[in-house]
Write an enzyme that holds these catalytic residues in place. Structure first.
Site: not given
Ligand code: THU
Length: 165
Positions: A64, A73, A75
């Site tokens: 983040e 994210c 993935e």
């Molecule tokens: N997030 C992921 O890393 N992967 C996902 O598939 C859904 C959301 C993360 C993004 C952000 O840092 C946190 O989860 C909240 O949305």
């Protein structure tokens, strides 16, 4: 005029013990990665682990930023690491898991829309389906044989008439 119905196929497991060892191992890798996530804003930690065709496992987690939209994210961190470091090795499987500082994640976490598109790119690039293994801290495990189950009518290089091989 014709109505089109698209079939999505997923397998639900009541718990991880029902999964093959390779999947269970990849979930453990995703969990280890989740514990290293950088999520000071959402407090939602996501871990991903990728199994390459050559047996190598790569990890990724959400990263983040104080400028919220530029965070990435888990993935995509993982799949871009695979593309960056092993551009000629196909991707076999991807495991995803999450926890939160604020609540218990009792169901499988599925990739967000942007990550679905990113995963689809690599299936298309290598012309090989990617097995998706999704889990939470507890509860069911969801398995899909390909991202097509989460992203019908996908847009890819074929639409641009670009060769990616
Ligand atoms: N997030 C992921 O890393 N992967 C996902 O598939 C859904 C959301 C993360 C993004 C952000 O840092 C946190 O989860 C909240 O949305």
């Amino acid at each position: 005029m014709r109505k089109v119905e698209i079939h999505c196929s997923l397998t639900e497991y009541d718990n991880q013990d029902e999964l093959p060892e390779e999947d269970r191992n990849l979930i453990q890798e995703a969990k280890a990665s989740m514990n290293k996530a950088y999520a000071p804003y959402s407090h939602f930690h996501v871990g991903a682990a990728i199994l390459l065709d050559n047996g190598i496992i790569l990890r990724g987690n959400n990263q983040e930023n104080a400028s919220y939209p530029i965070g990435l994210c888990a993935e995509r961190v993982a799949i871009f690491a695979a593309g960056a470091n092993y551009p000629n090795v196909k991707i076999k499987a991807l495991a995803i898991t999450a926890n939160s500082d604020h609540f218990h994640v009792n169901k499988p976490i599925t990739p967000c829309g942007a990550c679905r598109q990113a995963i689809a790119e690599y299936e298309h690039r290598y012309q090989q389906d990617i097995r998706l293994i999704m889990t939470g801290e507890s509860g069911k495990v969801l398995v899909a044989d390909t991202i097509s189950n989460f992203l019908p009518y996908q847009f890819n290089a074929d639409d641009l008439k670009v060769k990616t091989k």
